[in-house]
Design a protein around this motif. Structure first.
Motif, PDB file in Angstrom:
ATOM      1  N   LYS A 148       9.645 -54.368  20.997  1.00 16.15           N
ATOM      2  CA  LYS A 148       8.955 -53.452  20.084  1.00 16.15           C
ATOM      3  C   LYS A 148       8.037 -52.504  20.851  1.00 16.15           C
ATOM      4  O   LYS A 148       7.385 -52.907  21.816  1.00 16.15           O
ATOM      5  CB  LYS A 148       8.055 -54.218  19.099  1.00 16.15           C
ATOM      6  CG  LYS A 148       8.733 -55.073  18.071  1.00 16.15           C
ATOM      7  CD  LYS A 148       7.665 -55.738  17.199  1.00 16.15           C
ATOM      8  CE  LYS A 148       8.253 -56.524  16.040  1.00 16.15           C
ATOM      9  NZ  LYS A 148       7.182 -57.137  15.211  1.00 16.15           N
ATOM     10  N   VAL A 149       7.953 -51.276  20.390  1.00 16.49           N
ATOM     11  CA  VAL A 149       6.861 -50.368  20.726  1.00 16.49           C
ATOM     12  C   VAL A 149       6.083 -50.155  19.429  1.00 16.49           C
ATOM     13  O   VAL A 149       6.654 -49.714  18.427  1.00 16.49           O
ATOM     14  CB  VAL A 149       7.363 -49.031  21.283  1.00 16.49           C
ATOM     15  CG1 VAL A 149       6.190 -48.084  21.521  1.00 16.49           C
ATOM     16  CG2 VAL A 149       8.137 -49.256  22.578  1.00 16.49           C
ATOM     17  N   THR A 150       4.776 -50.484  19.459  1.00 14.79           N
ATOM     18  CA  THR A 150       4.016 -50.606  18.216  1.00 14.79           C
ATOM     19  C   THR A 150       2.696 -49.857  18.274  1.00 14.79           C
ATOM     20  O   THR A 150       1.749 -50.302  18.937  1.00 14.79           O
ATOM     21  CB  THR A 150       3.741 -52.091  17.905  1.00 14.79           C
ATOM     22  OG1 THR A 150       4.974 -52.813  17.874  1.00 14.79           O
ATOM     23  CG2 THR A 150       3.031 -52.258  16.573  1.00 14.79           C
ATOM     24  N   PRO A 151       2.580 -48.721  17.600  1.00 18.84           N
ATOM     25  CA  PRO A 151       1.269 -48.099  17.402  1.00 18.84           C
ATOM     26  C   PRO A 151       0.627 -48.634  16.122  1.00 18.84           C
ATOM     27  O   PRO A 151       1.327 -49.044  15.183  1.00 18.84           O
ATOM     28  CB  PRO A 151       1.617 -46.614  17.261  1.00 18.84           C
ATOM     29  CG  PRO A 151       2.995 -46.614  16.677  1.00 18.84           C
ATOM     30  CD  PRO A 151       3.684 -47.867  17.170  1.00 18.84           C
ATOM     31  N   GLY A 152      -0.706 -48.618  16.078  1.00 18.52           N
ATOM     32  CA  GLY A 152      -1.385 -49.110  14.882  1.00 18.52           C
ATOM     33  C   GLY A 152      -2.857 -48.776  14.885  1.00 18.52           C
ATOM     34  O   GLY A 152      -3.394 -48.224  15.855  1.00 18.52           O
ATOM     35  N   ILE A 153      -3.528 -49.150  13.803  1.00 17.56           N
ATOM     36  CA  ILE A 153      -4.940 -48.843  13.639  1.00 17.56           C
ATOM     37  C   ILE A 153      -5.609 -49.951  12.827  1.00 17.56           C
ATOM     38  O   ILE A 153      -4.990 -50.550  11.934  1.00 17.56           O
ATOM     39  CB  ILE A 153      -5.127 -47.470  12.940  1.00 17.56           C
ATOM     40  CG1 ILE A 153      -6.587 -47.031  12.984  1.00 17.56           C
ATOM     41  CG2 ILE A 153      -4.586 -47.485  11.523  1.00 17.56           C
ATOM     42  CD1 ILE A 153      -6.790 -45.585  12.586  1.00 17.56           C
ATOM     43  N   GLY A 154      -6.859 -50.247  13.175  1.00 16.97           N
ATOM     44  CA  GLY A 154      -7.665 -51.187  12.415  1.00 16.97           C
ATOM     45  C   GLY A 154      -9.020 -50.577  12.130  1.00 16.97           C
ATOM     46  O   GLY A 154      -9.616 -49.927  13.005  1.00 16.97           O
ATOM     47  N   CYS A 155      -9.538 -50.773  10.922  1.00 16.25           N
ATOM     48  CA  CYS A 155     -10.784 -50.123  10.501  1.00 16.25           C
ATOM     49  C   CYS A 155     -11.748 -51.141   9.901  1.00 16.25           C
ATOM     50  O   CYS A 155     -11.333 -52.011   9.107  1.00 16.25           O
ATOM     51  CB  CYS A 155     -10.507 -49.026   9.474  1.00 16.25           C
ATOM     52  SG  CYS A 155      -9.477 -47.672  10.088  1.00 16.25           S
ATOM     53  N   GLN A 156     -13.013 -51.012  10.258  1.00 14.69           N
ATOM     54  CA  GLN A 156     -14.071 -51.827   9.675  1.00 14.69           C
ATOM     55  C   GLN A 156     -14.556 -51.121   8.408  1.00 14.69           C
ATOM     56  O   GLN A 156     -15.333 -50.180   8.472  1.00 14.69           O
ATOM     57  CB  GLN A 156     -15.213 -51.986  10.666  1.00 14.69           C
ATOM     58  CG  GLN A 156     -16.196 -53.080  10.313  1.00 14.69           C
ATOM     59  CD  GLN A 156     -15.638 -54.458  10.596  1.00 14.69           C
ATOM     60  OE1 GLN A 156     -15.024 -54.683  11.633  1.00 14.69           O
ATOM     61  NE2 GLN A 156     -15.854 -55.397   9.670  1.00 14.69           N
ATOM     62  N   VAL A 157     -14.060 -51.559   7.243  1.00 11.30           N
ATOM     63  CA  VAL A 157     -14.356 -50.829   6.007  1.00 11.30           C
ATOM     64  C   VAL A 157     -15.686 -51.257   5.381  1.00 11.30           C
ATOM     65  O   VAL A 157     -16.306 -50.483   4.636  1.00 11.30           O
ATOM     66  CB  VAL A 157     -13.203 -50.980   5.001  1.00 11.30           C
ATOM     67  CG1 VAL A 157     -11.955 -50.302   5.528  1.00 11.30           C
ATOM     68  CG2 VAL A 157     -12.926 -52.436   4.677  1.00 11.30           C
ATOM     69  N   THR A 158     -16.125 -52.492   5.630  1.00  9.64           N
ATOM     70  CA  THR A 158     -17.476 -52.928   5.252  1.00  9.64           C
ATOM     71  C   THR A 158     -17.994 -53.780   6.408  1.00  9.64           C
ATOM     72  O   THR A 158     -17.277 -54.030   7.384  1.00  9.64           O
ATOM     73  CB  THR A 158     -17.477 -53.769   3.954  1.00  9.64           C
ATOM     74  OG1 THR A 158     -16.893 -55.059   4.232  1.00  9.64           O
ATOM     75  CG2 THR A 158     -16.692 -53.086   2.844  1.00  9.64           C
ATOM     76  N   ASP A 159     -19.222 -54.257   6.286  1.00 14.60           N
ATOM     77  CA  ASP A 159     -19.769 -55.105   7.347  1.00 14.60           C
ATOM     78  C   ASP A 159     -18.931 -56.362   7.545  1.00 14.60           C
ATOM     79  O   ASP A 159     -18.889 -56.915   8.649  1.00 14.60           O
ATOM     80  CB  ASP A 159     -21.206 -55.500   7.015  1.00 14.60           C
ATOM     81  CG  ASP A 159     -22.172 -54.336   7.132  1.00 14.60           C
ATOM     82  OD1 ASP A 159     -21.808 -53.332   7.785  1.00 14.60           O
ATOM     83  OD2 ASP A 159     -23.277 -54.428   6.567  1.00 14.60           O
ATOM     84  N   ASN A 160     -18.280 -56.810   6.475  1.00 13.92           N
ATOM     85  CA  ASN A 160     -17.543 -58.074   6.539  1.00 13.92           C
ATOM     86  C   ASN A 160     -16.024 -57.919   6.555  1.00 13.92           C
ATOM     87  O   ASN A 160     -15.322 -58.829   6.977  1.00 13.92           O
ATOM     88  CB  ASN A 160     -17.919 -58.963   5.344  1.00 13.92           C
ATOM     89  CG  ASN A 160     -19.373 -59.374   5.372  1.00 13.92           C
ATOM     90  OD1 ASN A 160     -19.953 -59.539   6.433  1.00 13.92           O
ATOM     91  ND2 ASN A 160     -19.969 -59.515   4.196  1.00 13.92           N
ATOM     92  N   LEU A 161     -15.502 -56.791   6.091  1.00 11.74           N
ATOM     93  CA  LEU A 161     -14.062 -56.632   5.896  1.00 11.74           C
ATOM     94  C   LEU A 161     -13.479 -55.588   6.840  1.00 11.74           C
ATOM     95  O   LEU A 161     -13.999 -54.478   6.946  1.00 11.74           O
ATOM     96  CB  LEU A 161     -13.764 -56.218   4.452  1.00 11.74           C
ATOM     97  CG  LEU A 161     -12.291 -55.902   4.113  1.00 11.74           C
ATOM     98  CD1 LEU A 161     -11.429 -57.152   4.243  1.00 11.74           C
ATOM     99  CD2 LEU A 161     -12.181 -55.300   2.713  1.00 11.74           C
ATOM    100  N   SER A 162     -12.384 -55.960   7.494  1.00 10.18           N
ATOM    101  CA  SER A 162     -11.596 -55.008   8.275  1.00 10.18           C
ATOM    102  C   SER A 162     -10.147 -55.081   7.797  1.00 10.18           C
ATOM    103  O   SER A 162      -9.653 -56.148   7.392  1.00 10.18           O
ATOM    104  CB  SER A 162     -11.672 -55.302   9.772  1.00 10.18           C
ATOM    105  OG  SER A 162     -11.160 -56.585  10.063  1.00 10.18           O
ATOM    106  N   ILE A 163      -9.483 -53.941   7.819  1.00 10.71           N
ATOM    107  CA  ILE A 163      -8.070 -53.861   7.452  1.00 10.71           C
ATOM    108  C   ILE A 163      -7.336 -53.079   8.529  1.00 10.71           C
ATOM    109  O   ILE A 163      -7.943 -52.328   9.297  1.00 10.71           O
ATOM    110  CB  ILE A 163      -7.860 -53.197   6.067  1.00 10.71           C
ATOM    111  CG1 ILE A 163      -8.393 -51.771   6.073  1.00 10.71           C
ATOM    112  CG2 ILE A 163      -8.496 -54.029   4.968  1.00 10.71           C
ATOM    113  CD1 ILE A 163      -8.071 -50.998   4.803  1.00 10.71           C
ATOM    114  N   GLY A 164      -6.025 -53.248   8.576  1.00 13.37           N
ATOM    115  CA  GLY A 164      -5.259 -52.533   9.589  1.00 13.37           C
ATOM    116  C   GLY A 164      -3.779 -52.528   9.286  1.00 13.37           C
ATOM    117  O   GLY A 164      -3.291 -53.248   8.406  1.00 13.37           O
ATOM    118  N   GLY A 165      -3.068 -51.700  10.016  1.00 11.59           N
ATOM    119  CA  GLY A 165      -1.628 -51.615   9.868  1.00 11.59           C
ATOM    120  C   GLY A 165      -0.993 -51.140  11.162  1.00 11.59           C
ATOM    121  O   GLY A 165      -1.626 -50.467  11.982  1.00 11.59           O
TER     122      GLY A 165
END
Length: 416
Positions: A148-165
């Motif tokens: 696999k070649v895999t680009p992606g991103i993760g974001c800290q949306v609140t102090d406690n929660l992070s999401i990514g894809g």
């Protein structure tokens, strides 16, 4: 009569022949050194660039820039096929894997983006000297690879929660050889498949939630990715009718499975991190009917085309992973892990060329901070012995496949 030349393929189930380092089915237990050395219990921990392939929400933990490069060496100690005539270890005892990634926090943003390369699974088994049921000594082999070649991103949306894809460009290829030098007999013809491959897209979503200073929860979802292998060629040994080359080989009907993983990480004190993961892999939908098609030959004595459909009927798999990381001092961290996933391959569809039978893995390792920015992580993964006995129409009753070995893992990381 010519149509019967595919009987051996049906008996051996060689339409899917994946191999020895495929440990949770096709997949490795972990990606990158920390993920692997914690037994794959990475969903709630993911904090290096391997998060792109485990839980992309973990990218948000990377502040500044990070680079990882890793390599692994598999040594099989008992990858073997046994029947009434044989007890043979695979001739290719070593498999080498590599990968890595780069991630960087975006300026004035709570997000970190990255790109990575991952050896997803598959390897190969080559048995050069099998005593065949037709009285010859010949080769049976399969080489399968997924990367696999895999680009992606993760974001800290609140102090406690992070999401990514992450989105993956997935490459898979396969080569097979089965009793190619054996003269045809009783409807059997030896063959060689080469060059069938595919490039497909896949994606993964993830989240991490910090309940408090001690507990973190994680979850990820991976979509199913079909892997139709096309564009290959094949040769059949039809004896007196000559060698027939087919310019169009395709193998369709298998895939990387849909996955759902949940995990939890617990820090009872500042020096100890404990982690657990449960991962559901939907193999029953990914590996079911498999169709191999050979067509486009100039040999007038050979069939113009041949089609073989086999039932593989893999079972869904639940993988349980436990891991621990202990901070021994300010420069050294110790790792341990355990991974269990019941073999998804039905017993009578087993094969030494389908050695996705391993169930238990134990890992031990360490990380050493070399200076302010560089870190070395290394360790060993034990693939505990697994034996499956099955009845084969070609090799006879009580045919046996055994699998055992170990990985050496090494990763060099820089964070600045």
């Amino acid at each position: 009569m010519k149509r019967n030349h595919t009987i051996a393929l049906i008996l051996c189930g060689l339409s899917i022949t994946t191999q020895s380092h495929a440990t949770n089915g096709f997949n490795l237990i972990g990606y990158g050194a920390e993920s692997t050395l914690m037994g794959g219990a990475d969903t709630a921990v993911a904090r290096d660039t391997s998060a792109l392939n485990t839980n992309p929400a973990g990218l948000a933990q990377i502040k500044g820039k990070m680079f990882d490069a890793y390599g692994s060496m598999l040594r099989t100690t008992d990858l073997a096929h046994k029947d009434a005539r044989n007890d043979q270890h695979a001739d290719n005892r070593y498999v080498f894997l590599a990968g890595g990634g780069y991630a960087q926090q975006l300026e004035n943003s709570p997000c970190t983006a990255g790109i990575g390369f991952f050896s997803q699974g598959g390897a190969g088994a080559v048995f050069k000297h099998i005593k065949t049921p037709f009285g010859t000594d010949d080769e049976m082999s399969s080489l399968f690879a997924i990367a696999k070649v895999t680009p992606g991103i993760g974001c800290q949306v609140t102090d406690n929660l992070s999401i990514g894809g992450s989105v993956s460009l997935i490459y898979a290829s396969i080569e097979q050889k089965f009793f190619y030098h054996t003269p045809p007999a009783g409807g059997f013809a030896g063959f060689e498949n080469k060059g069938a491959d595919t490039i497909r897209l896949g994606f993964k979503l993830g989240a991490q939630y910090k309940l408090n200073e001690q507990w973190t929860l994680g979850a990820s979802y991976t979509e199913k990715t079909e892997l139709p292998l096309t564009g290959g060629t094949a040769k059949f040994n039809f004896g007196a009718s000559g060698i027939a080359k087919y310019d169009n080989l395709s193998i369709k009907g298998f895939a990387l499975p849909r996955e759902v993983a949940i995990g939890a990480a617990f820090k009872p004190n500042p020096d100890l991190l404990l982690s657990a993961k449960i991962n559901w892999l939907n193999w029953a939908d990914a590996i079911n009917d498999v169709t191999t098609t050979w067509s486009d030959t100039s040999n007038a004595s050979a069939p113009a085309s041949m089609v073989n459909v086999t039932q593989q009927d893999w079972h869904n798999q639940i993988v349980y992973a436990l891991g621990a990381a202990y901070t021994y001092n300010d420069k050294t961290t110790l790792y341990a892990g355990y991974n269990y996933g019941k073999n998804p391959v039905p017993r009578n569809n087993s094969s030494a060329l389908l050695a996705a039978t391993l169930e238990q893995h134990v890992t031990l390792g360490f990380a050493r901070q070399l200076d302010e920015t560089w870190k070395l992580t290394s360790g060993i993964e034990f693939l505990l012995p697994k034996k499956v006995t099955y009845d084969s129409p070609l090799f006879g009753n009580n045919t046996e496949v055994r699998n055992e070995g170990f990985f050496l893992h090494l990763m060099l990381s820089k964070q600045w």
